[in-house]
Write a protein that holds these residues in place. Structure first.
Motif, PDB file in Angstrom:
ATOM      1  N   ASP A 155      17.444  41.269 -31.143  1.00 24.87           N
ATOM      2  CA  ASP A 155      18.073  39.995 -32.037  1.00 24.87           C
ATOM      3  C   ASP A 155      18.904  39.199 -31.047  1.00 24.87           C
ATOM      4  O   ASP A 155      18.979  38.117 -31.450  1.00 24.87           O
ATOM      5  CB  ASP A 155      19.394  40.654 -33.041  1.00 24.87           C
ATOM      6  N   GLU A 156      19.451  39.661 -29.874  1.00 25.81           N
ATOM      7  CA  GLU A 156      20.091  38.710 -29.130  1.00 25.81           C
ATOM      8  C   GLU A 156      19.667  38.319 -27.699  1.00 25.81           C
ATOM      9  O   GLU A 156      20.063  37.822 -26.965  1.00 25.81           O
ATOM     10  CB  GLU A 156      21.624  39.444 -28.686  1.00 25.81           C
ATOM     11  N   GLY A 157      18.109  38.729 -27.633  1.00 26.25           N
ATOM     12  CA  GLY A 157      17.510  38.573 -26.294  1.00 26.25           C
ATOM     13  C   GLY A 157      17.637  38.841 -25.087  1.00 26.25           C
ATOM     14  O   GLY A 157      17.252  38.440 -24.162  1.00 26.25           O
ATOM     15  N   ARG A 158      18.454  39.879 -25.054  1.00 24.60           N
ATOM     16  CA  ARG A 158      19.095  40.478 -23.874  1.00 24.60           C
ATOM     17  C   ARG A 158      17.765  40.981 -22.947  1.00 24.60           C
ATOM     18  O   ARG A 158      16.900  41.792 -23.578  1.00 24.60           O
ATOM     19  CB  ARG A 158      19.912  41.611 -23.836  1.00 24.60           C
ATOM     20  N   LYS A 159      17.369  40.436 -21.633  1.00 24.57           N
ATOM     21  CA  LYS A 159      16.283  40.830 -20.936  1.00 24.57           C
ATOM     22  C   LYS A 159      16.574  41.796 -19.836  1.00 24.57           C
ATOM     23  O   LYS A 159      15.951  42.370 -19.591  1.00 24.57           O
ATOM     24  CB  LYS A 159      15.637  39.455 -20.455  1.00 24.57           C
ATOM     25  N   GLU A 160      17.876  41.722 -19.325  1.00 25.16           N
ATOM     26  CA  GLU A 160      18.278  42.553 -18.278  1.00 25.16           C
ATOM     27  C   GLU A 160      18.587  43.957 -18.674  1.00 25.16           C
ATOM     28  O   GLU A 160      19.147  44.156 -19.772  1.00 25.16           O
ATOM     29  CB  GLU A 160      19.127  42.005 -17.279  1.00 25.16           C
ATOM     30  N   PRO A 161      17.896  44.797 -17.863  1.00 23.77           N
ATOM     31  CA  PRO A 161      18.359  46.321 -18.170  1.00 23.77           C
ATOM     32  C   PRO A 161      19.927  46.524 -18.303  1.00 23.77           C
ATOM     33  O   PRO A 161      20.573  45.703 -17.617  1.00 23.77           O
ATOM     34  CB  PRO A 161      17.916  47.229 -17.016  1.00 23.77           C
ATOM     35  N   GLU A 210      26.074  61.487 -31.121  1.00 21.09           N
ATOM     36  CA  GLU A 210      26.372  60.542 -31.857  1.00 21.09           C
ATOM     37  C   GLU A 210      26.773  59.275 -30.867  1.00 21.09           C
ATOM     38  O   GLU A 210      26.213  58.273 -31.250  1.00 21.09           O
ATOM     39  CB  GLU A 210      27.715  61.020 -32.711  1.00 21.09           C
ATOM     40  N   ASP A 211      27.424  59.607 -29.901  1.00 23.85           N
ATOM     41  CA  ASP A 211      27.547  58.343 -28.802  1.00 23.85           C
ATOM     42  C   ASP A 211      26.110  57.939 -28.316  1.00 23.85           C
ATOM     43  O   ASP A 211      25.895  56.651 -28.143  1.00 23.85           O
ATOM     44  CB  ASP A 211      28.392  58.728 -27.679  1.00 23.85           C
ATOM     45  N   GLN A 212      25.131  58.892 -27.803  1.00 22.89           N
ATOM     46  CA  GLN A 212      23.965  58.294 -27.529  1.00 22.89           C
ATOM     47  C   GLN A 212      23.278  57.552 -28.606  1.00 22.89           C
ATOM     48  O   GLN A 212      22.623  56.385 -28.269  1.00 22.89           O
ATOM     49  CB  GLN A 212      23.241  59.726 -27.281  1.00 22.89           C
ATOM     50  N   ALA A 213      23.193  57.968 -29.849  1.00 20.11           N
ATOM     51  CA  ALA A 213      22.517  57.141 -30.622  1.00 20.11           C
ATOM     52  C   ALA A 213      23.265  55.528 -30.994  1.00 20.11           C
ATOM     53  O   ALA A 213      22.526  54.896 -31.313  1.00 20.11           O
ATOM     54  CB  ALA A 213      22.587  57.916 -32.329  1.00 20.11           C
ATOM     55  N   ARG A 214      24.438  55.754 -30.822  1.00 25.09           N
ATOM     56  CA  ARG A 214      25.357  54.492 -31.110  1.00 25.09           C
ATOM     57  C   ARG A 214      25.015  53.546 -30.116  1.00 25.09           C
ATOM     58  O   ARG A 214      24.721  52.234 -30.384  1.00 25.09           O
ATOM     59  CB  ARG A 214      26.731  54.623 -31.141  1.00 25.09           C
ATOM     60  N   HIS A 215      24.833  54.020 -28.952  1.00 26.32           N
ATOM     61  CA  HIS A 215      24.467  53.216 -27.433  1.00 26.32           C
ATOM     62  C   HIS A 215      22.984  52.621 -27.647  1.00 26.32           C
ATOM     63  O   HIS A 215      22.757  51.514 -27.375  1.00 26.32           O
ATOM     64  CB  HIS A 215      24.799  53.829 -26.260  1.00 26.32           C
ATOM     65  N   ALA A 216      22.120  53.461 -28.069  1.00 24.84           N
ATOM     66  CA  ALA A 216      20.549  53.186 -28.282  1.00 24.84           C
ATOM     67  C   ALA A 216      20.510  52.206 -29.423  1.00 24.84           C
ATOM     68  O   ALA A 216      19.667  51.166 -28.918  1.00 24.84           O
ATOM     69  CB  ALA A 216      20.155  54.256 -28.528  1.00 24.84           C
ATOM     70  N   VAL A 217      21.181  52.175 -30.486  1.00 26.92           N
ATOM     71  CA  VAL A 217      20.845  51.083 -31.459  1.00 26.92           C
ATOM     72  C   VAL A 217      21.682  49.889 -30.850  1.00 26.92           C
ATOM     73  O   VAL A 217      20.930  48.977 -31.189  1.00 26.92           O
ATOM     74  CB  VAL A 217      21.653  51.753 -32.746  1.00 26.92           C
ATOM     75  N   ARG A 218      22.656  49.919 -30.319  1.00 28.43           N
ATOM     76  CA  ARG A 218      23.385  48.544 -29.883  1.00 28.43           C
ATOM     77  C   ARG A 218      22.194  48.040 -28.760  1.00 28.43           C
ATOM     78  O   ARG A 218      22.181  46.894 -28.829  1.00 28.43           O
ATOM     79  CB  ARG A 218      24.603  49.141 -29.170  1.00 28.43           C
ATOM     80  N   ALA A 219      21.961  48.743 -28.005  1.00 30.63           N
ATOM     81  CA  ALA A 219      20.762  48.196 -26.823  1.00 30.63           C
ATOM     82  C   ALA A 219      19.635  47.755 -27.464  1.00 30.63           C
ATOM     83  O   ALA A 219      19.201  46.469 -26.967  1.00 30.63           O
ATOM     84  CB  ALA A 219      20.404  49.350 -25.987  1.00 30.63           C
TER      85      ALA A 219
END
Length: 156
Positions: free
Chosen positions: A130-136, A115-124
């Motif tokens: 949507d937010e244009g983050r480019k850095e890993p 569940e935590d893995q999925a939550r972090h993957a969706v957030r990333a």
């Protein structure tokens, strides 16, 4: 106290990474074999893994398998050989697979919190799309030991 005996790892098509220089020396005093015994990861074929241990006659007190499927195969092989788990050998896996939760299996395992893995993957994904983050970004999740019926004290 459990006796170390070595480790297993699955079949790879590439060479494993080089060993750390002190690994072989640190394994000798404990009589653990420093090199992996290659075995498949699936439960059906994973049951073949403990055969050489059963043939040697001196079983380890614990087996920590690559994943829950492999651990279930180890449980099956030990059960067929009449080896009491956890009385004679403790068995643990990794993944907290749905099968490990069955009362028939009752496998001690390490949960990776899907569940935590999925939550972090969706957030990333949202941050990138949507937010244009480019850095890993690196996220480290702490695993959790789930103690069930396949581990316990060793009976000599």
């Amino acid at each position: 106290m459990h006796r170390p005996r070595g480790r297993r790892q699955g079949r790879h098509r590439h060479r494993p990474p080089p060993r750390l220089p002190g690994r072989h020396a640190s394994a000798r005093p404990r009589r653990a074999h420093p090199d992996p015994v290659r075995r498949p990861h699936r439960a059906v074929r994973g049951a073949r893994g403990p055969r050489h241990l059963l043939d040697e006659g001196e079983l380890p007190t614990a087996v920590v398998a690559y994943n829950d499927q492999c651990a279930i195969g180890v449980l099956a092989a030990l059960s067929r050989a009449g080896v009491p788990v956890p009385g004679r050998v403790s068995v643990a896996g990794y993944d907290d697979d749905a099968l490990s939760r069955l009362s028939l299996v009752d496998l001690t395992t390490v949960s990776q919190s899907a569940e935590d893995q999925a939550r972090h993957a969706v957030r990333a994904a949202v941050e990138r799309l949507d937010e244009g983050r480019k850095e890993p970004r690196e996220v480290v999740l702490a695993p959790r030991l789930v103690i069930r019926g396949s581990t316990g004290g060793v009976k000599p």
